[in-house]
Design a protein around this motif. Structure first.
Motif, PDB file in Angstrom:
ATOM      1  N   GLN A   7      25.690 -50.637  81.867  1.00 55.77           N
ATOM      2  CA  GLN A   7      25.363 -52.037  81.641  1.00 55.77           C
ATOM      3  C   GLN A   7      26.667 -52.809  81.817  1.00 55.77           C
ATOM      4  N   LEU A  73      24.480 -45.909  80.397  1.00 56.94           N
ATOM      5  CA  LEU A  73      24.058 -47.212  79.877  1.00 56.94           C
ATOM      6  C   LEU A  73      24.967 -47.747  78.777  1.00 56.94           C
ATOM      7  N   ASP A  74      26.203 -47.236  78.723  1.00 59.47           N
ATOM      8  CA  ASP A  74      27.194 -47.919  77.897  1.00 59.47           C
ATOM      9  C   ASP A  74      27.485 -49.289  78.505  1.00 59.47           C
ATOM     10  N   VAL A  75      28.011 -50.168  77.671  1.00 62.84           N
ATOM     11  CA  VAL A  75      28.318 -51.520  78.123  1.00 62.84           C
ATOM     12  C   VAL A  75      29.784 -51.598  78.522  1.00 62.84           C
ATOM     13  N   GLU A  77      32.686 -54.359  80.079  1.00 64.89           N
ATOM     14  CA  GLU A  77      32.962 -55.773  80.350  1.00 64.89           C
ATOM     15  C   GLU A  77      34.044 -55.838  81.417  1.00 64.89           C
TER      16      GLU A  77
ATOM     17  N   MET B 396      19.615 -56.109  83.105  1.00 65.03           N
ATOM     18  CA  MET B 396      19.078 -55.275  82.029  1.00 65.03           C
ATOM     19  C   MET B 396      17.951 -56.049  81.350  1.00 65.03           C
ATOM     20  N   ARG B 430      18.105 -44.557  74.219  1.00 63.86           N
ATOM     21  CA  ARG B 430      18.917 -45.764  74.079  1.00 63.86           C
ATOM     22  C   ARG B 430      18.052 -46.999  74.327  1.00 63.86           C
TER      23      ARG B 430
END
Lengths: 82, 505
Positions: A7, A73-75, A77, B396, B430
């Motif tokens: 993400q 799906l870690d975020v 930036e 997302m 998740r």
């Protein structure tokens, strides 16, 4: 080599994006892959290098998703270095 | 045969309750179909609503409404009215038909559930009329767009949309399944008729009918006005239900149900009505802004009703909801325009110079935040690079509301502390949420929501083949001829700044 979905939030952008990268991509490549969908599309380009932050810390350019301990799906930036 | 006066039979036939002896209460009203929340069975017999009608009166009234509105449709169908409508307005009604028409039919299933499992005879009586209302709304809102097909092939989505996996449809289906298709009768009375219909759609339909008349769409105006008169009646089922819950010490239940569904309704309302009022309605016909409408009508009415029942405003009201009035739908507008191939209508950018002036006047600071995105988009269009204004990946999507996560825009607008989504790891899976209230709704009933898959889950899980934008559009049921295009052919990007006569630089 394996697909590694992240993400991604690009500084100043509108939306959280799904950006599939490769688990061996260095963060310099991850940053470019995220910027590809944003810079010049919704956010104006700047003449500065990019950086990737994860869990509040800036990652080295040669780190990979795996070496940085990321999970799918870690975020991340992404933005220009201030 | 002598006829009795209405007053001599009405109360007996409308409200005839009795004590069960052959079956247990939980067999007649299973909790999954009608959760009594612990109130004694006979407590529900006090259920009473103010809008009383008999079946002959109902049929007489509905016949008159149908005769009137179908007559308008027949006349308009022989005219060239539709082709003369503003392209933005056409987008608004095509979006409306796709999201609303078939769910009206689904709402008749919900009303039928209250017609059987409502906990008082008067309630079941009213809900039966409600089921007939919603059947009519489903029929009329598929028939009218059917008549548009020769001029507007996209009107097919009035019937098609809810049968696809288009992302906005998944969001709408998730909301409406939660609200009525898969809800118990008591919760439904609070969440569908009180929160959604009394709180949102009653006022929205009044506003849309007025807007339709202003832009010259007498067909849609007549349709919406006719529907609204039914909504005003059957939405009355909510208040007595909440009143009984509060009276019998279950204000906590009423509060939780309202808090849950107000937030979910707001999410879809911002997407549909926010875009329609501030971007799709022609500028010369815009009155108040969406935020003004929300504050003056929805918020005020809702808070008044809360106070009447002794309920509190939802916990997220000041910290999350009110700040969103100034940014959330603006973010959705740009997102939907940018990802325009993924919708069945033609999004109207609504950001020509004079429209930007209006937006800045109504939303001070709009130019500095959202205007900046549109500047980059417009520059690409003026440079002949439309491909740079089209998506190559996906946003997302929230696991609760199924709407793209636009928190970064709220952060840029100074209304959120962080641009990051809310992430929840639960039982090896998740989950991603766009906001604290969406996460809260999920956590109230995780078993209810945990099995849902977002479009992103399906994409990553291999259900979307090929795993490309083209594959995703096909998965969503959008053929190349149906994908959304800019409503004005990018005219807005080339328009001269207000007060100048030549084209833009």
């Amino acid at each position: 080599m394996a697909l590694f979905p992240l993400q991604a939030v690009f500084d100043g952008d509108l939306v959280v994006l799904l950006v599939p990268v490769d688990d061996t991509d260095p963060m310099t490549v991850v940053a470019d892959k995220v910027a590809h969908h944003v810079v010049g599309h919704r956010v104006a380009a700047q003449d500065r290098p990019l950086r990737v932050r994860h869990d509040g810390r800036t990652l080295p350019g040669d780190a990979t998703a795996v070496s940085a301990g990321m999970r799918p799906l870690d975020v991340v930036e992404v933005g220009y270095v201030p | 045969m002598p006829r009795l006066a209405r007053s001599e039979w009405y109360d007996l036939t409308r409200d005839m309750n009795w004590t069960l002896s052959y079956v247990k209460e939980e067999e007649a009203w299973p909790a999954e179909l009608s959760d009594g929340f612990g109130l004694p069975a006979e407590a529900w017999w006090a259920w009473d609503e103010p809008y009383k009608v008999t079946y002959p009166e109902y049929v007489h009234n509905q016949y008159g409404k149908d005769a009137s509105v179908y007559a308008v449709n027949a006349v308009v169908g022989r005219s060239r009215m539709y082709e003369r409508l503003d392209p933005g307005w056409k987008s608004a009604i095509l979006a409306h038909y796709g999201v609303i028409a078939v769910p009206e039919y689904l709402a008749s299933l919900g009303e039928s559930r209250m017609g059987r499992f409502g906990r008082a005879a008067a309630w079941r009586n009213m809900a039966t009329f409600g089921a007939l209302d919603e059947l009519r709304h489903g029929q009329i809102q598929t028939y009218f767009p059917y008549g548009l097909l020769p001029q507007e092939p996209r009107a097919d989505w009035a019937h098609k949309a809810l049968h696809t996996n288009e992302w906005g449809v998944i969001a709408a289906r998730s909301l409406f399944d939660d609200m009525f298709t898969a809800n118990d009768a008591v919760s439904m009375a609070v969440q569908l008729t009180f929160t959604f219909e009394t709180g949102f759609t009653n006022l929205q339909f009044l506003g849309m009918a007025a807007d339709a008349m202003k832009v010259g769409d007498v067909d849609f105006g007549a349709l919406i006005s006719s529907i609204q008169t039914d909504e005003a009646r059957h939405s009355q089922q909510g208040e007595p239900t909440i009143g009984l819950l509060v009276e019998h010490g279950r204000a906590d239940v009423a509060q939780r149900l309202v808090d849950h569904m107000f937030w979910r309704s707001w999410r879809l309302f911002a997407l549909l009505t926010g875009l329609s009022m501030d971007y799709y309605t022609p500028l010369e016909h815009r009155g108040r802004s969406f935020a003004e409408f929300m504050r003056e009508w929805i918020c005020k009415q809702f808070l008044d009703q809360f106070r009447d029942f002794g309920l509190e405003k939802p916990w997220y009201w000041d910290e999350h909801f009110l700040p969103e009035l100034d940014w959330y739908h603006h973010a959705l507008q740009l997102g939907i325009w940018y990802w325009r191939p993924t919708v069945w209508w033609n999004p109207d950018a609504g950001v020509a110079p004079e429209e930007r002036e209006w937006l800045e006047r109504k939303y001070p600071g709009w130019n500095d935040t959202f205007g900046g995105y549109w500047d980059v988009v417009a520059a690409n269009l003026r440079a002949g690079r439309p491909e740079a204004t089209l998506p190559e990946t996906f946003p997302m999507i929230c696991h609760l509301c199924h709407i793209p996560v636009v928190a970064p825009a709220g952060y840029l607008a100074g209304r959120l502390a962080s641009p990051r989504p809310y992430v929840l790891d639960r039982n090896g899976r998740r989950y991603v949420f766009c906001s604290a209230p969406c996460r809260w709704v999920f956590e109230q009933a995780p078993r209810r929501f945990q099995g849902h898959t977002t479009l992103i889950d399906r994409f990553l899980g291999g259900q979307v083949q090929p795993p490309t934008m083209e594959g995703a559009l096909a998965y969503m049921g959008l053929s190349p001829e149906e994908t959304g295009q800019d409503a004005t052919g990018y005219a807005w990007a080339h328009a001269a700044p207000h007060g100048r006569t030549g084209p833009r630089d």
